[in-house]
Design a protein around this motif. Structure first.
Motif, PDB file in Angstrom:
ATOM      1  N   ASP A  26      37.630  40.047  36.736  1.00  0.00           N
ATOM      2  CA  ASP A  26      39.092  39.805  36.552  1.00  0.00           C
ATOM      3  C   ASP A  26      39.111  38.229  36.060  1.00  0.00           C
ATOM      4  O   ASP A  26      39.612  37.993  35.408  1.00  0.00           O
ATOM      5  CB  ASP A  26      39.991  40.217  37.515  1.00  0.00           C
ATOM      6  CG  ASP A  26      39.813  41.725  37.637  1.00  0.00           C
ATOM      7  OD1 ASP A  26      39.780  42.477  36.542  1.00  0.00           O
ATOM      8  OD2 ASP A  26      40.481  42.391  38.666  1.00  0.00           O
ATOM      9  N   ASP A  38      38.789  41.961  31.002  1.00  0.00           N
ATOM     10  CA  ASP A  38      39.827  42.966  30.221  1.00  0.00           C
ATOM     11  C   ASP A  38      39.998  42.657  28.801  1.00  0.00           C
ATOM     12  O   ASP A  38      40.398  43.543  28.173  1.00  0.00           O
ATOM     13  CB  ASP A  38      41.190  42.905  31.131  1.00  0.00           C
ATOM     14  CG  ASP A  38      40.946  43.451  32.612  1.00  0.00           C
ATOM     15  OD1 ASP A  38      39.710  43.998  32.938  1.00  0.00           O
ATOM     16  OD2 ASP A  38      41.725  43.092  33.310  1.00  0.00           O
ATOM     17  N   GLN A  90      34.259  47.410  27.292  1.00  0.00           N
ATOM     18  CA  GLN A  90      34.410  47.030  28.694  1.00  0.00           C
ATOM     19  C   GLN A  90      33.219  47.793  29.302  1.00  0.00           C
ATOM     20  O   GLN A  90      33.411  48.269  30.564  1.00  0.00           O
ATOM     21  CB  GLN A  90      35.716  46.991  29.438  1.00  0.00           C
ATOM     22  CG  GLN A  90      36.554  46.166  28.884  1.00  0.00           C
ATOM     23  CD  GLN A  90      38.279  46.181  28.903  1.00  0.00           C
ATOM     24  OE1 GLN A  90      38.486  47.075  29.983  1.00  0.00           O
ATOM     25  NE2 GLN A  90      38.846  45.613  28.202  1.00  0.00           N
ATOM     26  N   ARG A 100      34.689  43.148  41.024  1.00  0.00           N
ATOM     27  CA  ARG A 100      35.939  43.367  40.315  1.00  0.00           C
ATOM     28  C   ARG A 100      36.655  42.105  40.126  1.00  0.00           C
ATOM     29  O   ARG A 100      37.129  41.622  39.247  1.00  0.00           O
ATOM     30  CB  ARG A 100      36.862  44.426  41.109  1.00  0.00           C
ATOM     31  CG  ARG A 100      38.199  44.811  40.536  1.00  0.00           C
ATOM     32  CD  ARG A 100      37.965  45.578  39.143  1.00  0.00           C
ATOM     33  NE  ARG A 100      38.064  44.797  38.023  1.00  0.00           N
ATOM     34  CZ  ARG A 100      37.748  45.238  36.616  1.00  0.00           C
ATOM     35  NH1 ARG A 100      37.523  46.350  36.556  1.00  0.00           N
ATOM     36  NH2 ARG A 100      38.074  44.505  35.621  1.00  0.00           N
ATOM     37  N   PHE A 114      36.154  51.585  41.502  1.00  0.00           N
ATOM     38  CA  PHE A 114      36.177  50.022  41.484  1.00  0.00           C
ATOM     39  C   PHE A 114      36.336  49.394  40.086  1.00  0.00           C
ATOM     40  O   PHE A 114      37.225  48.527  39.827  1.00  0.00           O
ATOM     41  CB  PHE A 114      35.465  49.194  42.501  1.00  0.00           C
ATOM     42  CG  PHE A 114      35.737  49.570  43.973  1.00  0.00           C
ATOM     43  CD1 PHE A 114      36.449  48.606  44.612  1.00  0.00           C
ATOM     44  CD2 PHE A 114      35.061  50.478  44.542  1.00  0.00           C
ATOM     45  CE1 PHE A 114      36.489  48.934  46.105  1.00  0.00           C
ATOM     46  CE2 PHE A 114      35.193  50.805  45.874  1.00  0.00           C
ATOM     47  CZ  PHE A 114      36.086  50.135  46.398  1.00  0.00           C
ATOM     48  N   LEU A 115      35.432  49.685  39.342  1.00  0.00           N
ATOM     49  CA  LEU A 115      35.241  48.922  37.978  1.00  0.00           C
ATOM     50  C   LEU A 115      35.608  49.738  36.825  1.00  0.00           C
ATOM     51  O   LEU A 115      35.587  49.132  35.797  1.00  0.00           O
ATOM     52  CB  LEU A 115      33.824  48.849  38.007  1.00  0.00           C
ATOM     53  CG  LEU A 115      33.060  47.997  39.239  1.00  0.00           C
ATOM     54  CD1 LEU A 115      31.611  47.711  38.797  1.00  0.00           C
ATOM     55  CD2 LEU A 115      33.625  46.481  39.404  1.00  0.00           C
ATOM     56  N   LEU A 140      31.520  45.510  45.594  1.00  0.00           N
ATOM     57  CA  LEU A 140      32.041  45.916  44.302  1.00  0.00           C
ATOM     58  C   LEU A 140      33.499  45.320  43.986  1.00  0.00           C
ATOM     59  O   LEU A 140      33.904  45.034  43.018  1.00  0.00           O
ATOM     60  CB  LEU A 140      32.353  47.653  44.445  1.00  0.00           C
ATOM     61  CG  LEU A 140      30.941  48.141  44.071  1.00  0.00           C
ATOM     62  CD1 LEU A 140      31.074  49.684  44.440  1.00  0.00           C
ATOM     63  CD2 LEU A 140      30.118  48.073  42.713  1.00  0.00           C
ATOM     64  N   GLU A 141      34.192  45.213  45.318  1.00  0.00           N
ATOM     65  CA  GLU A 141      35.408  44.598  45.034  1.00  0.00           C
ATOM     66  C   GLU A 141      35.316  43.038  44.619  1.00  0.00           C
ATOM     67  O   GLU A 141      36.071  42.658  43.844  1.00  0.00           O
ATOM     68  CB  GLU A 141      36.279  44.585  46.371  1.00  0.00           C
ATOM     69  CG  GLU A 141      37.328  45.672  46.859  1.00  0.00           C
ATOM     70  CD  GLU A 141      37.696  45.691  48.255  1.00  0.00           C
ATOM     71  OE1 GLU A 141      37.492  44.731  48.876  1.00  0.00           O
ATOM     72  OE2 GLU A 141      37.757  46.834  48.459  1.00  0.00           O
TER      73      GLU A 141
END
Lengths: 291, 444
Positions: free
Chosen positions: B345, B350, B355, B341, B376-377, B337-338
């Protein structure tokens, strides 16, 4: 020592081999699949049947099996016909019918062809109408309406017995066997039986004198009486002519006299032919009258 | 570029031929499973410019008549690493699906997630020849895009015009018939390793099928897992597969970004297998039956037999608590998940108007995934399942079949790609003689 037996592969490989995969794909094409699923089995079965029945013995055997099975059904007692019952026939006709009908009892009702039997019955001269049916209880019922003798017809040496419509019933041996039947003669007389019967009815007052009717030239009738007398009737309205004669007879005893022929062929000019003796006598008396 | 045109055009032609025939096979080449659907097109095309969502989202032109999945072999990280093994696995799936459909299929459309996909944003500008924008102008502007040097041995998988700008009016999806002087376009291009496509094409050819199209798994998963509004307003689809996790960002109904992370459910399983010293199959079973991401007090007492097949049956009766299992699984999922992310990004997610993030794929089915993903998201996370398509078996309606269903949608109604437009006239003339020569060479 290490085992020599080949170890089973750890896991079954679910993947089809390339060829089996290809085979599956080929089999999925519609034409081929239909051929394999229907065509080839049908061809094999057909070929097998053909080869098996190419032999005559086997063919006969198969035929025998089929026929036996068929027989075993139709020859059950429920379907058998054992007796023939004949209604409305005289003894002679009864015997004739039993002789000619092509049925050997006992027989299955599936083997009896009623149309054929009916046809055979109708070919009998003495039969006017007939009906054939199979009744319950295994009875072949034959109902016959017999022709009734109405006339006897002399034609040369032959004596034929006719019914009212002129149809031939049987030959007679002698006239004396049928004293009650009126006699007709002459070529084509059997075609005019209705007229003949009318004449016989009209001739009822002199029935004891009438020997018969003769059809002359297929055209007109002669009434033949005893004592060699004849009444020659015209072609048209013969009954009225005969009645005239009978009236004359009643009034003047015409037929009691010495006459050979009463000739009514020309209705406007009836003629009498007298006997030889009476004729001579008349001739003489007329001569004396002249003298 | 010309080669690419040829290959993609050839595949488009083949796809049309398949539609003509009425059946096409859909192949999802995944790391943990290979899925295959056989679609039958019954001629009723969905209405082209239909806005809004109907009961089947306008996808009523086809139905599924055969389906099969099989455990995939010889595939790692969405790429074929062992050709014979992969070919056998593909063949297994194809055979089962064709048998079920009871029909012979000649064309296949495949998708895969490997090959290190890379996204490029392209822009191009061209003058409108006459006043009114025609198809020729669109072709012109598409060919005017400055193609970056995406490297040797890579191939363009998708190249979709996302946006058209006509004289400072932006946001046009179809500028044809409009009046203007200068037309420019934003295009999204996705490249993958050539080798992956070639391997895939070879495997499918070995299965006696013709490749009628390839697609990126991230793209097709997004098409089936995102609802129409999400695709329009901006959303990311995270397809958590066996060997890879793909991220695709959609805006204005087009994919504008795609990325693959080489981590997935298999890594979680491998962690369990290594951490508990049990076979891979047992670890997989334990993960799917007892896995989770949030431990509670109850889980301390929930003992799971490992079934470690070490051969020492008397001694090896180990059991682990569910908490331990969760303790192994969670760090890996967090890592994935990181990564997601980080990729989002990097892509500038963003800045999108909406979103929404949709998690789909087999590995997203771990209980507690939505809760963990939220951390995380962001808060706009939901679990996604594929769209309904006609006669799809119940077993294929789960999130693990998003890519499969999305590929069916892709097969039925593909979006316009670069190569769907005519080559501009001046490019055409340049190569006519060379093409004629090559045609002679190829055919004699």
């Amino acid at each position: 020592m290490w085992t020599l037996i080949k170890p089973k592969s750890a896991k079954h490989d679910p993947a089809p081999s390339r060829w089996s995969y290809r085979f599956m794909r080929i089999m999925l094409s519609p034409v081929l699949r239909r051929l394999v699923v229907y065509g080839i089995p049908a061809a094999i079965v057909t070929a097998g049947v053909v080869i098996y029945f190419a032999d005559l013995d086997r063919r006969d055997m198969a035929k025998g099996v089929v026929i036996d099975a068929y027989r075993s059904v139709i020859e059950r007692p429920e379907f058998m016909v054992n007796v023939m019952a004949i209604n409305g026939a005289s003894a002679a006709l009864d015997a004739d019918i039993r002789e000619i009908l092509p049925v050997d009892f006992p027989v299955s009702q599936f083997d009896i062809e009623l149309d054929v039997l009916h046809g055979a019955l109708m070919e009998l001269d003495a039969v006017k109408q007939a009906s054939v049916q199979i009744r319950t209880g295994g009875v072949l019922q034959v109902d016959v309406m017999e022709r009734q003798p109405a006339l006897i017809w002399r034609m040369g040496e032959n004596l034929d017995i006719l019914d009212a419509s002129g149809a031939f019933i049987r030959a007679a041996v002698a006239r004396t066997d049928y004293p009650n039947l009126p006699l007709i003669a002459g070529e084509g007389a059997n075609m005019q039986t209705a007229k003949a019967l009318e004449l016989f009815v009209a001739a009822e007052p002199i029935a004891d004198r009438v020997r018969g009717l003769v059809y002359v030239g297929e055209r007109r009738w002669d009434v033949v009486l005893t004592q060699d007398q004849r009444i020659l009737l015209p072609e048209h309205k013969p009954v009225q002519a005969l009645e005239r004669v009978l009236v004359l007879n009643q009034a003047q005893d015409l037929l009691e006299r010495d006459l050979r022929v009463v000739d009514l062929r020309l209705p406007n000019r009836p003629t009498l032919r007298v006997g030889q003796a009476s004729g001579d006598e008349i001739l003489q008396s007329s001569q004396t009258a002249v003298e | 570029m010309s080669d690419l045109y040829q290959a993609q055009r050839a595949m488009r032609t083949m796809r049309k031929a398949a539609m003509q025939r009425g059946v096409i096979a859909i192949l999802d080449i995944g790391t943990s499973k290979i899925g295959c659907l056989v679609l039958q097109f019954d001629g009723t095309q969905p209405i082209a410019d239909h806005e809004g969502v109907t009961s089947l989202a306008g996808q009523s032109g086809f139905r599924v008549i055969g389906s099969a999945t099989t455990r995939s072999r010889g595939i790692e990280f969405g790429e074929i690493v062992s050709m014979p093994e992969a070919e056998r696995a593909i063949r297994t799936a194809l055979q089962a699906a064709q048998k079920l459909a009871n029909i012979k299929v000649d064309h296949a459309i495949a998708c895969f997630s490997g090959g290190a996909p890379r996204s490029y944003g392209l822009t191009g500008t061209a003058e409108v020849e006459s006043q009114i924008v025609t198809e020729q102008d669109i072709a012109q502007v598409l060919s005017a895009c400055d193609v970056p040097d995406y490297g040797h041995g890579r191939e363009v998988l998708h190249a979709q015009p996302v946006n058209f700008i006509l004289d400072h009016r932006t946001g046009l999806s179809d500028p044809r018939g409009q009046i203007g002087r200068e037309l420019s376009t934003d295009m999204h291009m996705l490249t993958v390793d050539q080798k992956v496509i070639h391997d895939l094409a070879y495997c499918i050819k070995r299965c006696d099928l013709e490749l009628a199209g390839v697609a990126s798994a991230s793209y097709v998963a997004g098409r089936s897992a995102l609802v129409e509004d999400e695709q329009e307003l901006g959303a990311a689809c995270v397809d958590m597969g066996g060997g890879t996790t793909t991220v695709s960002v959609f805006l204005k109904k087009h994919m504008i970004f795609s990325e693959t992370i080489c981590m997935g459910g298999d890594h979680v399983t491998r962690d369990i297998s290594m951490g508990l010293q049990i076979p891979f199959a047992n670890a997989e079973r334990m993960k799917t039956r007892n896995g989770g991401l949030f431990a509670t007090g109850m889980d301390d007492r929930d003992m799971i037999e490992t079934g470690g097949d070490t051969g020492d049956w008397e001694r090896d009766r180990r059991a682990v608590s569910r908490t331990e299992l969760i303790g192994i699984m969670r760090p890996r999922v967090e890592e994935i998940l990181e990564e997601v992310r980080a990729r989002l990004d990097a892509a500038g997610f963003d800045h999108l108007p909406s979103q929404q993030i949709v998690l789909t794929g087999g590995a997203s089915q771990v209980p507690g995934m939505d809760g963990l993903a939220t951390r995380f998201l962001g808060h706009q996370v939901r679990m996604g399942r594929p769209l309904r398509i006609h006669r799809l078996p119940q077993a294929y309606s789960g999130p693990s079949c998003s890519a499969l269903v999305g590929l069916s949608l892709f097969a039925a109604s593909p979006q316009d790609e670069w190569w769907d437009f005519e080559t501009p006239a001046h490019r055409h003339g340049q190569h006519t003689f060379r093409r004629a020569l090559r045609w002679f060479k190829d055919n004699w």
